[in-house]
Design an enzyme around this catalytic site. Structure first.
Site, PDB file in Angstrom:
ATOM      1  N   GLY A  62     106.582  93.454  93.680  1.00  8.79           N
ATOM      2  CA  GLY A  62     107.383  92.562  94.507  1.00  8.79           C
ATOM      3  C   GLY A  62     107.372  93.028  95.947  1.00  8.79           C
ATOM      4  O   GLY A  62     108.347  92.835  96.678  1.00  8.79           O
ATOM      5  N   GLY A  63     106.255  93.665  96.347  1.00 15.74           N
ATOM      6  CA  GLY A  63     106.213  94.285  97.658  1.00 15.74           C
ATOM      7  C   GLY A  63     107.281  95.355  97.720  1.00 15.74           C
ATOM      8  O   GLY A  63     107.598  96.026  96.735  1.00 15.74           O
ATOM      9  N   SER A 104     101.263  96.289  92.102  1.00 19.18           N
ATOM     10  CA  SER A 104     101.455  95.558  93.347  1.00 19.18           C
ATOM     11  C   SER A 104     102.245  96.422  94.319  1.00 19.18           C
ATOM     12  O   SER A 104     101.835  97.527  94.634  1.00 19.18           O
ATOM     13  CB  SER A 104     102.143  94.223  93.052  1.00 19.18           C
ATOM     14  OG  SER A 104     102.102  93.374  94.169  1.00 19.18           O
TER      15      SER A 104
END
Length: 509
Positions: free
Chosen positions: A114-115, A200
């Site tokens: 989610g960054g 991510s």
């Protein structure tokens, strides 16, 4: 023992801070929402104090405040944002197989994506750690921590208490790893065999831990899944621009150094509204300063991390920058596919198709349209930097499997994690009985071998050569795996220049 219901007997874990009571599901003890720290707004985390008696750990803990509602891709089909949010979100979850005779099990720590601005430890239904603990006999831990404006607002100009406010989100993770190091033995874990894995944005957070000397004693190996950071693709947040963003936000709120105490009373909804007005949602992240030197490619891997084995991975599809209706994909002839690519890629189409066929001979040519050159670039650059420092166990991986349900859709950003966690049956589009289970066996086995022994090689793979002397040896992980070197360098370079650019659509609330 009934594997389908929680057992009546509640397991106890005697940590250094106090006793926790969890639940037992089959042969796995589960402890949820375990606090590891607390913190005042925008300040560094503080370890929690010991408690008296027994503390129940039956339920998910609160997740970080979410500054932006995401518009998830249809194929995720998970639990997006259904958890309760709270600023006091520093908690973790543990799935621990029952132990016998004092054995110590390897520990797998998952850091969500989610960054640095969104997500949580239970964001996807496939993030459940039971199957990995039950089938592979490892302890699975997942972490919640501060994000977005709460984790990365650079207020260093507003007082000494905010000296590292731009990095308190990653500082939370350091304290979590310290908690795991000091307490995981109470759950049957080996504190000397801890692997941190992030997908991510979580991969970027793993890289942050490699850069922090404070974190180095608390883990031995890392896995960076579609999240490597490299300046030309994913640059770190600039210190000066982060200070300007903070100043703009404070001006909007009418807060100065003189009345800084007002900041503690501003509702989060108002903070988020102002943050959306003056800053890009993806702009939140760690800022290089005296605490955090920067990501490995830009700052250089420090000596205290150079011997830690690491896997850098990406997927062929990542975020699709094209949209082809499923029914059209399945009926496309090769002539149709080539025509589509010519329209998409222009004058370099023929050369890119030639390079793609050479790099990925098992794929249909239309798969070229789904490539994400940036994440492959960043993974290769990070692996080469790591190997340059002398580490002999740096591994590169490309997950290129095509999901059968859509005929040939290359595995996307995050799609591989359900297979690694052995939860492909929980994600409908991945639940293909034969091929899906086989792919899960390949990915989960290489992961578990790496977690236990620091080497992903196993019976399902050809010999996986580590990255050495500038050779970006890559394991193509598909139903038929192969180890190759420099197989797509020129293709990625061209696609990065002339291919479609990925944009992630988000919605504000």
């Amino acid at each position: 023992m009934n594997h389908n219901v929680f057992e009546r007997e509640r397991p106890l874990a005697h940590t250094k801070l106090g006793t926790l009571r969890g639940v037992t599901y089959g042969d796995v003890n589960i402890f949820m929402g375990v606090p590891y720290a607390h913190a005042r707004r925008f300040q560094m985390p503080v370890e929690i104090e010991p408690w008296e008696g027994v503390r129940n750990a039956y339920h998910h803990g609160p997740i970080a405040m979410q500054a932006l509602d995401t518009n998830p891709f249809a194929y995720y089909r998970g639990l997006h944002m259904l958890e309760k949010q709270n600023e006091d979100c520093q908690n973790l979850n543990i799935w621990a197989p029952r132990t016998l005779n004092g054995e110590k099990k390897a520990v797998f720590v998952f850091i969500h994506g989610g960054g640095f601005f969104a997500g949580n430890a239970f964001e996807e239904i496939s993030f459940d750690g039971f199957n990995m603990a039950h089938n592979s006999d490892v302890i699975f831990v997942s972490i919640n921590h501060r994000l977005n404006i709460m984790g990365h607002l650079n207020l260093e100009e507003y007082g000494k208490e905010f000296w590292n406010s731009a990095n308190v989100g990653i500082a939370d993770l350091v304290v979590a790893l310290k908690w795991i190091h000091e307490n995981i033995a109470a759950f049957g874990g080996d504190p000397a065999n801890v692997t941190i894995c992030g997908h991510s944005g979580g991969g970027g957070k793993v890289q942050c831990m490699f850069m922090l000397e404070e974190a180095a004693p608390y883990f031995q190996k890392g896995m960076v899944m579609s999240g490597a950071r490299e300046p030309s693709v994913y640059p770190a947040v600039d210190r000066e621009s982060s200070r300007k963003i903070a100043k703009d936000i404070m001006n909007e709120l009418g807060i100065t150094k003189e009345n800084i105490e007002k900041l503690y009373d501003v509702p989060f909804s108002e903070l988020a509204r102002v943050a959306r007005k003056v800053a890009q949602p993806f702009g939140w992240g760690p800022v290089a300063n005296d605490y955090f030197p920067g990501f490995p490619v830009e700052a250089g891997l420090p000596a205290f991390s150079k011997d830690k084995p690491v896997i850098y991975s990406s997927t062929l599809g990542e975020f699709p920058a094209v949209s082809i209706p499923a029914e059209e994909k399945l009926t496309m002839t090769e002539e149709d596919q080539v025509a589509y690519l010519r329209n998409l890629l222009g004058e370099y189409t023929d050369y890119m198709m030639e390079l793609f066929r050479k790099a990925y001979p098992e794929h249909q040519i239309i798969d070229l349209a789904f490539m994400d050159a940036g994440r492959r670039h960043a993974a290769v650059a990070s692996a080469l930097e790591h190997a340059k420092k002398g580490c002999e166990n740096v591994y590169l991986m490309m997950c290129s499997y095509c999901v059968p349900e859509d005929g040939w859709l290359p595995i996307w950003h995050g799609g591989e994690m359900a297979y690694i966690f052995q939860n492909e049956d929980k994600v409908l589009v991945l639940n293909e009985a034969v091929q899906g289970q086989r792919y899960a066996q390949i990915l989960s086995t290489l992961t578990v071998n790496f977690v236990k022994y620091g080497d992903p090689n196993n019976k399902y793979l050809p010999v996986w050569k580590p990255v050495r002397n500038g050779e970006n040896n890559t394991m193509i992980v598909d139903l038929n795996c192969r180890n190759v070197a420099h197989h797509d360098d020129e293709l990625i370079e061209l696609f990065d220049k002339y291919g479609p650019k990925v944009t992630i659509k988000l919605s504000h609330s």
